[in-house]
Design a protein around this motif. Structure first.
Motif, PDB file in Angstrom:
ATOM      1  N   TYR A  22       0.892  -1.312   0.154  1.00 18.14           N
ATOM      2  CA  TYR A  22      -0.045   0.033   0.083  1.00 18.14           C
ATOM      3  C   TYR A  22       0.697   1.220  -0.049  1.00 18.14           C
ATOM      4  CZ  TYR A  22      -3.451  -3.321   1.359  1.00 18.14           C
ATOM      5  OH  TYR A  22      -4.524  -4.593   1.051  1.00 18.14           O
ATOM      6  N   LEU A  23       0.389   2.081  -0.726  1.00 20.69           N
ATOM      7  CA  LEU A  23       1.030   3.598  -0.763  1.00 20.69           C
ATOM      8  C   LEU A  23       0.842   4.450   0.362  1.00 20.69           C
ATOM      9  CD1 LEU A  23       3.065   5.434  -2.410  1.00 20.69           C
ATOM     10  CD2 LEU A  23       1.069   6.335  -3.570  1.00 20.69           C
ATOM     11  N   LEU A  24       1.527   4.921   1.023  1.00 23.70           N
ATOM     12  CA  LEU A  24       1.607   5.798   2.349  1.00 23.70           C
ATOM     13  C   LEU A  24       2.133   6.990   1.976  1.00 23.70           C
ATOM     14  CD1 LEU A  24       0.853   3.676   5.558  1.00 23.70           C
ATOM     15  CD2 LEU A  24      -1.004   4.619   3.898  1.00 23.70           C
ATOM     16  N   LEU A  25       1.544   8.010   2.387  1.00 20.31           N
ATOM     17  CA  LEU A  25       2.538   9.347   2.320  1.00 20.31           C
ATOM     18  C   LEU A  25       2.593  10.158   3.685  1.00 20.31           C
ATOM     19  CD1 LEU A  25       0.239  11.114  -0.563  1.00 20.31           C
ATOM     20  CD2 LEU A  25       2.411   9.416  -0.695  1.00 20.31           C
ATOM     21  N   GLN A  26       3.880  10.450   3.950  1.00 23.24           N
ATOM     22  CA  GLN A  26       3.921  11.066   5.449  1.00 23.24           C
ATOM     23  C   GLN A  26       3.772  12.618   5.311  1.00 23.24           C
ATOM     24  OE1 GLN A  26       7.987  11.025   7.176  1.00 23.24           O
ATOM     25  NE2 GLN A  26       6.949  10.940   9.107  1.00 23.24           N
ATOM     26  N   SER A  27       2.899  13.257   6.106  1.00 19.56           N
ATOM     27  CA  SER A  27       2.599  14.580   5.951  1.00 19.56           C
ATOM     28  C   SER A  27       3.946  15.404   6.217  1.00 19.56           C
ATOM     29  CB  SER A  27       1.496  15.043   6.818  1.00 19.56           C
ATOM     30  OG  SER A  27       1.226  16.230   6.843  1.00 19.56           O
ATOM     31  N   SER A  28       3.900  16.635   5.792  1.00 19.00           N
ATOM     32  CA  SER A  28       5.050  17.772   6.211  1.00 19.00           C
ATOM     33  C   SER A  28       4.652  18.483   7.478  1.00 19.00           C
ATOM     34  CB  SER A  28       5.535  18.391   5.005  1.00 19.00           C
ATOM     35  OG  SER A  28       4.355  19.091   4.284  1.00 19.00           O
ATOM     36  N   ARG A  29       3.415  18.385   7.683  1.00 21.24           N
ATOM     37  CA  ARG A  29       2.941  18.775   9.166  1.00 21.24           C
ATOM     38  C   ARG A  29       3.630  18.201  10.200  1.00 21.24           C
ATOM     39  NH1 ARG A  29      -1.773  21.675   7.902  1.00 21.24           N
ATOM     40  NH2 ARG A  29      -3.147  20.873   6.372  1.00 21.24           N
ATOM     41  N   THR A  55      -4.537  12.597  -5.678  1.00 20.73           N
ATOM     42  CA  THR A  55      -3.638  11.592  -5.845  1.00 20.73           C
ATOM     43  C   THR A  55      -2.739  12.015  -6.935  1.00 20.73           C
ATOM     44  OG1 THR A  55      -5.182   9.795  -5.437  1.00 20.73           O
ATOM     45  CG2 THR A  55      -3.291   9.177  -6.715  1.00 20.73           C
ATOM     46  N   GLU A  56      -3.150  12.749  -7.818  1.00 19.78           N
ATOM     47  CA  GLU A  56      -2.086  13.300  -8.982  1.00 19.78           C
ATOM     48  C   GLU A  56      -1.384  14.393  -8.141  1.00 19.78           C
ATOM     49  OE1 GLU A  56      -3.562  14.458 -12.539  1.00 19.78           O
ATOM     50  OE2 GLU A  56      -1.624  14.844 -13.625  1.00 19.78           O
ATOM     51  N   GLU A  57      -1.977  15.143  -7.293  1.00 18.54           N
ATOM     52  CA  GLU A  57      -1.307  16.321  -6.938  1.00 18.54           C
ATOM     53  C   GLU A  57      -0.149  15.930  -5.771  1.00 18.54           C
ATOM     54  OE1 GLU A  57      -4.980  19.592  -7.126  1.00 18.54           O
ATOM     55  OE2 GLU A  57      -4.216  18.907  -5.335  1.00 18.54           O
ATOM     56  N   THR A  98       5.662   1.476 -14.120  1.00 16.31           N
ATOM     57  CA  THR A  98       6.839   2.347 -14.481  1.00 16.31           C
ATOM     58  C   THR A  98       6.523   3.758 -13.854  1.00 16.31           C
ATOM     59  OG1 THR A  98       6.123   3.068 -16.407  1.00 16.31           O
ATOM     60  CG2 THR A  98       7.361   1.176 -16.397  1.00 16.31           C
ATOM     61  N   ALA A  99       5.391   3.814 -13.655  1.00 11.69           N
ATOM     62  CA  ALA A  99       4.931   5.244 -12.916  1.00 11.69           C
ATOM     63  C   ALA A  99       5.671   5.418 -11.613  1.00 11.69           C
ATOM     64  CB  ALA A  99       3.571   5.432 -12.836  1.00 11.69           C
ATOM     65  N   SER A 100       6.164   6.696 -11.413  1.00 13.60           N
ATOM     66  CA  SER A 100       6.998   6.903  -9.989  1.00 13.60           C
ATOM     67  C   SER A 100       6.252   7.832  -9.160  1.00 13.60           C
ATOM     68  CB  SER A 100       8.377   7.685 -10.332  1.00 13.60           C
ATOM     69  OG  SER A 100       9.139   6.878 -11.351  1.00 13.60           O
ATOM     70  N   VAL A 101       6.250   7.826  -7.963  1.00  9.76           N
ATOM     71  CA  VAL A 101       5.751   8.544  -6.838  1.00  9.76           C
ATOM     72  C   VAL A 101       6.564   9.758  -6.812  1.00  9.76           C
ATOM     73  CG1 VAL A 101       4.852   8.781  -4.638  1.00  9.76           C
ATOM     74  CG2 VAL A 101       4.837   6.552  -5.537  1.00  9.76           C
ATOM     75  N   VAL A 102       5.615  10.771  -7.201  1.00 10.04           N
ATOM     76  CA  VAL A 102       6.329  12.410  -6.968  1.00 10.04           C
ATOM     77  C   VAL A 102       5.672  13.226  -6.064  1.00 10.04           C
ATOM     78  CG1 VAL A 102       7.057  14.354  -8.398  1.00 10.04           C
ATOM     79  CG2 VAL A 102       7.059  12.256  -9.274  1.00 10.04           C
ATOM     80  N   LEU A 103       6.391  13.434  -4.874  1.00  9.65           N
ATOM     81  CA  LEU A 103       5.743  14.229  -3.955  1.00  9.65           C
ATOM     82  C   LEU A 103       5.600  15.837  -4.117  1.00  9.65           C
ATOM     83  CD1 LEU A 103       7.236  12.373  -0.628  1.00  9.65           C
ATOM     84  CD2 LEU A 103       4.967  11.881  -1.663  1.00  9.65           C
ATOM     85  N   SER A 104       4.456  16.386  -3.441  1.00  6.85           N
ATOM     86  CA  SER A 104       4.208  17.800  -3.383  1.00  6.85           C
ATOM     87  C   SER A 104       4.823  18.028  -1.971  1.00  6.85           C
ATOM     88  CB  SER A 104       2.768  18.420  -3.516  1.00  6.85           C
ATOM     89  OG  SER A 104       2.248  17.843  -2.299  1.00  6.85           O
ATOM     90  N   ASP A 105       4.987  19.514  -1.834  1.00  7.39           N
ATOM     91  CA  ASP A 105       5.485  20.099  -0.636  1.00  7.39           C
ATOM     92  C   ASP A 105       4.685  19.774   0.733  1.00  7.39           C
ATOM     93  OD1 ASP A 105       3.612  21.965  -1.063  1.00  7.39           O
ATOM     94  OD2 ASP A 105       4.956  23.612  -0.973  1.00  7.39           O
ATOM     95  N   GLU A 106       3.262  18.957   0.181  1.00  3.05           N
ATOM     96  CA  GLU A 106       2.443  18.838   1.656  1.00  3.05           C
ATOM     97  C   GLU A 106       3.106  17.392   2.343  1.00  3.05           C
ATOM     98  OE1 GLU A 106      -1.600  18.338   0.562  1.00  3.05           O
ATOM     99  OE2 GLU A 106      -1.539  20.509  -0.419  1.00  3.05           O
ATOM    100  N   ASP A 109       7.681  12.263   2.676  1.00  4.23           N
ATOM    101  CA  ASP A 109       8.095  10.747   2.349  1.00  4.23           C
ATOM    102  C   ASP A 109       7.099   9.859   2.101  1.00  4.23           C
ATOM    103  OD1 ASP A 109       9.970   8.881   2.207  1.00  4.23           O
ATOM    104  OD2 ASP A 109      10.319   8.425   4.424  1.00  4.23           O
ATOM    105  N   TYR A 110       7.496   8.897   1.441  1.00  9.11           N
ATOM    106  CA  TYR A 110       6.451   7.855   1.177  1.00  9.11           C
ATOM    107  C   TYR A 110       6.934   6.392   1.165  1.00  9.11           C
ATOM    108  CZ  TYR A 110       8.490   6.619  -3.260  1.00  9.11           C
ATOM    109  OH  TYR A 110       9.471   6.268  -4.372  1.00  9.11           O
ATOM    110  N   ARG A 111       6.017   5.604   1.254  1.00 12.44           N
ATOM    111  CA  ARG A 111       6.358   4.116   1.477  1.00 12.44           C
ATOM    112  C   ARG A 111       5.520   3.300   0.771  1.00 12.44           C
ATOM    113  NH1 ARG A 111       8.771   3.141   6.507  1.00 12.44           N
ATOM    114  NH2 ARG A 111       9.597   5.311   6.273  1.00 12.44           N
ATOM    115  N   TRP A 112       5.974   2.283   0.134  1.00 17.07           N
ATOM    116  CA  TRP A 112       5.209   0.957  -0.275  1.00 17.07           C
ATOM    117  C   TRP A 112       5.146   0.020   0.903  1.00 17.07           C
ATOM    118  CZ3 TRP A 112       1.755   1.371  -4.337  1.00 17.07           C
ATOM    119  CH2 TRP A 112       1.830   2.355  -5.223  1.00 17.07           C
ATOM    120  N   ALA A 113       4.198  -0.143   1.381  1.00 11.13           N
ATOM    121  CA  ALA A 113       4.352  -1.051   2.702  1.00 11.13           C
ATOM    122  C   ALA A 113       3.309  -2.343   2.773  1.00 11.13           C
ATOM    123  CB  ALA A 113       4.022   0.064   4.199  1.00 11.13           C
TER     124      ALA A 113
END
Ligand SMILES: Nc1ncnc2c1ncn2[C@@H]1O[C@H](COP(=O)(O)OP(=O)(O)OP(=O)(O)OP(=O)(O)OC[C@H]2O[C@@H](n3cnc4c(N)ncnc43)[C@H](O)[C@@H]2O)[C@@H](O)[C@H]1O
Length: 143
Positions: A22-29, A55-57, A98-106, A109-113
């Motif tokens: 699963y894709l999880l994103l870590q908030s910059s808050r 998801t795109e943003e 082949t699509a890569s995860v690209v984070l915004s400034d929100e 970090d991200y993890r496939w877990a």
């Protein structure tokens, strides 16, 4: 009393040799919590449109890279700044591997877990429960 905050997101998964991840994103808050990509529903859009847009943003994954799985939906309810917030999540598979995860400034970090790590990162009981329900659904769906 202030109205309800509506948000929507996608529990994005990919098939790995060790099982579903699963894709999880870590908030910059400050609290740096982890969630799947999600965000507020904008005026004029529905929840699913908001989920794809966020998801795109937030992860750089376009609608064409992922496929929403019919039959799974999970609704979380919690309070933020004393306002009720509802977040609806759908399950979606990463189709374009082949699509890569690209984070915004929100996010920082991200993890496939796998499920256990995803639940440990997500921490909030309702989010953990959603991931567990999704995993149970996918075990049947993918078999
Ligand atoms: N990292 C960032 N830095 C600066 N600006 C940012 C930002 N992320 C978003 N923004 C700005 O905030 C606005 C809305 O952003 P959106 O991106 O549209 O909305 P969101 O993901 O729903 O926001 P947020 O991160 O606050 O939500 P969450 O519920 O996870 O979290 C809200 C609170 O609820 C808690 N929470 C999260 N999940 C929970 C759960 N399951 N149960 C209980 N509490 C939970 C969290 O710990 C947190 O305290 C936009 O203006 C955007 O620019």
């Amino acid at each position: 009393m202030s109205g309800e905050v509506r948000a929507a997101g996608l529990i994005i998964f990919r098939r790995a040799t060790s099982g579903v991840e699963y894709l999880l994103l870590q908030s910059s808050r400050k609290e740096a919590h982890w969630t799947p990509p999600k965000g507020h529903v904008d005026p004029g859009e529905n929840e699913l449109q908001a989920a794809f847009r966020e998801t795109e943003e937030e992860a750089g994954l376009h609608e064409k890279d992922i496929g929403v799985i019919e039959g799974f939906e999970s609704v979380l309810k919690y309070r933020v700044n004393n306002r009720p917030k509802t977040v609806v999540y759908w399950a979606a598979e990463l189709k374009n591997t082949t699509a890569s995860v690209v984070l915004s400034d929100e996010h920082v970090d991200y993890r496939w877990a796998g499920l256990a790590e995803a639940c440990a990162l997500a921490a909030f009981p309702e989010m953990v429960s959603s991931l567990q329900k999704c995993d149970t659904f996918l075990q049947e769906y993918l078999s």
